[in-house]
Design an enzyme around this catalytic site. Structure first.
Site, PDB file in Angstrom:
ATOM      1  CE  LYS A 121      -4.170  -1.686   1.888  1.00 27.74           C
ATOM      2  NZ  LYS A 121      -5.134  -1.937   3.211  1.00 27.74           N
ATOM      3  CE  LYS A 202      -6.230  -8.724  -1.661  1.00 29.33           C
ATOM      4  NZ  LYS A 202      -6.528  -7.975  -0.279  1.00 29.33           N
ATOM      5  CE  LYS A 205     -13.155  -4.020   1.099  1.00 29.29           C
ATOM      6  NZ  LYS A 205     -13.065  -3.483   2.518  1.00 29.29           N
TER       7      LYS A 205
HETATM    8  P1  TYM Z   1     -10.625  -6.062   4.119  1.00 28.94           P
HETATM    9  O1  TYM Z   1     -12.063  -4.883   4.464  1.00 28.94           O
HETATM   10  O2  TYM Z   1      -9.654  -5.596   3.343  1.00 28.94           O
HETATM   11  O3  TYM Z   1     -11.496  -7.168   3.729  1.00 28.94           O
HETATM   12  C1  TYM Z   1     -12.436  -7.846   4.625  1.00 28.94           C
HETATM   13  C2  TYM Z   1     -12.381  -9.431   4.791  1.00 28.94           C
HETATM   14  O4  TYM Z   1     -12.340  -9.842   3.331  1.00 28.94           O
HETATM   15  C3  TYM Z   1     -11.351 -10.848   3.130  1.00 28.94           C
HETATM   16  N1  TYM Z   1     -11.029 -10.630   1.764  1.00 28.94           N
HETATM   17  C4  TYM Z   1     -10.980 -11.650   0.689  1.00 28.94           C
HETATM   18  N2  TYM Z   1     -11.331 -12.917   0.924  1.00 28.94           N
HETATM   19  C5  TYM Z   1     -10.835 -13.663  -0.177  1.00 28.94           C
HETATM   20  N3  TYM Z   1     -10.625 -13.278  -1.210  1.00 28.94           N
HETATM   21  C6  TYM Z   1     -10.512 -11.980  -1.503  1.00 28.94           C
HETATM   22  N4  TYM Z   1     -10.168 -11.378  -2.783  1.00 28.94           N
HETATM   23  C7  TYM Z   1     -10.555 -11.096  -0.622  1.00 28.94           C
HETATM   24  N5  TYM Z   1     -10.527  -9.605  -0.234  1.00 28.94           N
HETATM   25  C8  TYM Z   1     -10.787  -9.369   1.067  1.00 28.94           C
HETATM   26  C9  TYM Z   1     -10.156 -10.172   3.899  1.00 28.94           C
HETATM   27  O5  TYM Z   1      -9.278 -11.285   4.220  1.00 28.94           O
HETATM   28  C10 TYM Z   1     -11.164  -9.781   5.428  1.00 28.94           C
HETATM   29  O6  TYM Z   1     -11.439 -11.017   5.891  1.00 28.94           O
HETATM   30  N6  TYM Z   1      -7.783  -5.412   8.009  1.00 28.94           N
HETATM   31  C11 TYM Z   1      -8.921  -5.988   7.661  1.00 28.94           C
HETATM   32  C12 TYM Z   1     -10.062  -5.356   8.355  1.00 28.94           C
HETATM   33  C13 TYM Z   1     -10.090  -5.572   9.789  1.00 28.94           C
HETATM   34  C14 TYM Z   1     -10.073  -6.863  10.728  1.00 28.94           C
HETATM   35  C15 TYM Z   1      -9.903  -6.473  12.039  1.00 28.94           C
HETATM   36  C16 TYM Z   1     -10.291  -8.039  10.215  1.00 28.94           C
HETATM   37  C17 TYM Z   1      -9.552  -4.641  11.088  1.00 28.94           C
HETATM   38  N7  TYM Z   1      -9.590  -5.101  12.146  1.00 28.94           N
HETATM   39  C18 TYM Z   1      -9.816  -7.323  12.999  1.00 28.94           C
HETATM   40  C19 TYM Z   1     -10.481  -9.120  11.287  1.00 28.94           C
HETATM   41  C20 TYM Z   1     -10.119  -8.799  12.580  1.00 28.94           C
HETATM   42  C21 TYM Z   1      -9.230  -5.547   6.109  1.00 28.94           C
HETATM   43  O7  TYM Z   1      -8.735  -4.537   5.685  1.00 28.94           O
HETATM   44  O8  TYM Z   1     -10.207  -6.475   5.622  1.00 28.94           O
END
Ligand code: TYM
Length: 337
Positions: A121, A202, A205
């Site tokens: 990032k 991957k 978003k």
């Molecule tokens: P975020 O918002 O990027 O994504 C949310 C969840 O979706 C999963 N994910 C995917 N799974 C499969 N294939 C993909 N292409 C894909 N893209 C995203 C992510 O692994 C995630 O589970 N840092 C985290 C948010 C967060 C969080 C936490 C998660 C903040 N605090 C505490 C768990 C526990 C994030 O940016 O997820």
């Protein structure tokens, strides 16, 4: 969530950033697992709006607030039951930021520089905010505040959860046994859904925000889904077998398998002798069969704003009760507050 007696069912915590509309990767990697396990777990699901501020130039305040509501409505629309689980917005529980500061003081900078998400990032940016580097410490705070045992996520988050364990362990060594050590829980299939337009990256978003055809968003209509899937990258072959499939075809097969809950052999048999066009058509149907009921419920939650806000406020009250108890232990251990 039982704040006083501790839970017999394992405590789960997870969250999604409200940076834009969620996509199919978010659904199969995370949300679908949350829903499936909600009866055997004591779960806390958070919309992590503070994490969305780590790229401040991309933030439009009114949009962030709306997007936060929208993600909460999607949690409910996919089937997370608010009576059984705690659903809340991160910024409504101030303990998350307080714990972040305290954990910052026990986290070596080198651990943060090693995070692959920070590297990707921050790459090519002229200036990077401290928040982007500190992102995983805020995430560790989210998880540790609730005595979390399991964190259901897609595989891109595993490194952050391992870091959370390291931070918790270091804190416990320095200040006494305060934190439980959480574990990542990654689905066997769908942990990494790849981009429809480029199966070497991957589904994400941030790419979806500027590249139509990259992701299937949970709020896409049938026409858009059809366009995205029919244009998805495959290869010049024909054979629909998991073993020999190119990354693009494997991705389509895997998504189809997760959504239909069919076994690998069953899927291979279904498409034996058929071309990729068949698979794509079947996938569009499977996606829409999943998305249409979600979208209908989503609209109902979004139309009842007062109801949604009240639900989130009550979720925050329940979360705060547990978080406040953890913070009392942390402050006492560190000699502050
Ligand atoms: P975020 O918002 O990027 O994504 C949310 C969840 O979706 C999963 N994910 C995917 N799974 C499969 N294939 C993909 N292409 C894909 N893209 C995203 C992510 O692994 C995630 O589970 N840092 C985290 C948010 C967060 C969080 C936490 C998660 C903040 N605090 C505490 C768990 C526990 C994030 O940016 O997820």
């Amino acid at each position: 969530m039982n704040a006083t007696t501790g839970a017999a069912r394992p405590r789960v915590f997870s969250g999604v950033q409200p940076t834009s509309v969620l996509h199919l990767g978010n659904y199969v990697g995370a949300l679908q697992q949350w829903v499936k396990q909600q009866h055997e777990r004591d779960s806390v699901f958070c919309v992590v709006d503070l994490h969305a501020l780590t790229v401040p130039e991309a933030v439009d305040p009114a949009r962030l607030r709306e997007q936060t509501r929208s993600v909460a409505a999607l949690y409910l629309a996919v089937g997370i039951e608010p009576e059984r689980n705690v659903i809340f917005v991160q910024s409504a529980v101030r303990e998350h930021t307080e714990l972040t500061w305290l954990l910052n003081c026990v986290t070596p900078l080198g651990w943060l520089y090693r995070m692959t998400q920070f590297k990707s990032k921050s790459e090519g940016r002229e200036s990077v905010g401290a928040g982007l580097l500190d992102y995983p410490v805020l995430m560790a705070s989210d998880i540790l505040l609730y005595d979390t045992e399991l964190v259901p996520v897609g595989d891109d988050q595993v490194q952050h959860i391992e870091l959370t364990r390291d931070i918790a362990l270091r804190f416990n060594v320095l200040f006494g046994d305060v934190f439980k050590l959480p574990k990542a829980q990654v689905p066997t299939l769908g942990a990494r859904v790849m981009g429809m337009d480029d199966p070497t990256v991957k589904m994400s978003k941030s790419i979806a925000a500027h590249r139509p055809g990259h992701a299937i968003n949970l709020l896409d209509d049938a026409k858009t889904v059809k366009k995205t899937v029919m244009a998805a990258v495959t290869d010049s072959g024909r054979e629909l077998r998991f073993e020999h499939a190119s990354p693009g075809v494997r991705n389509l097969l895997a998504v189809y398998q997760v959504l239909t809950e069919k076994g690998m052999q069953e899927v291979e048999a279904e498409f034996e002798g058929a071309g990729y066009g068949h698979l794509k058509k079947a996938l569009v149907e499977a996606v829409m069969a999943t998305l249409e009921p979600i979208q209908a419920r989503y609209r109902e939650y979004m139309d009842d704003r007062a109801g949604l806000d009240a639900l989130l406020a009550s979720g925050a009250d329940r979360a705060r009760e547990v978080a406040a108890g953890t913070m009392r232990r942390v402050r006492a251990a560190m000699g502050v507050g």
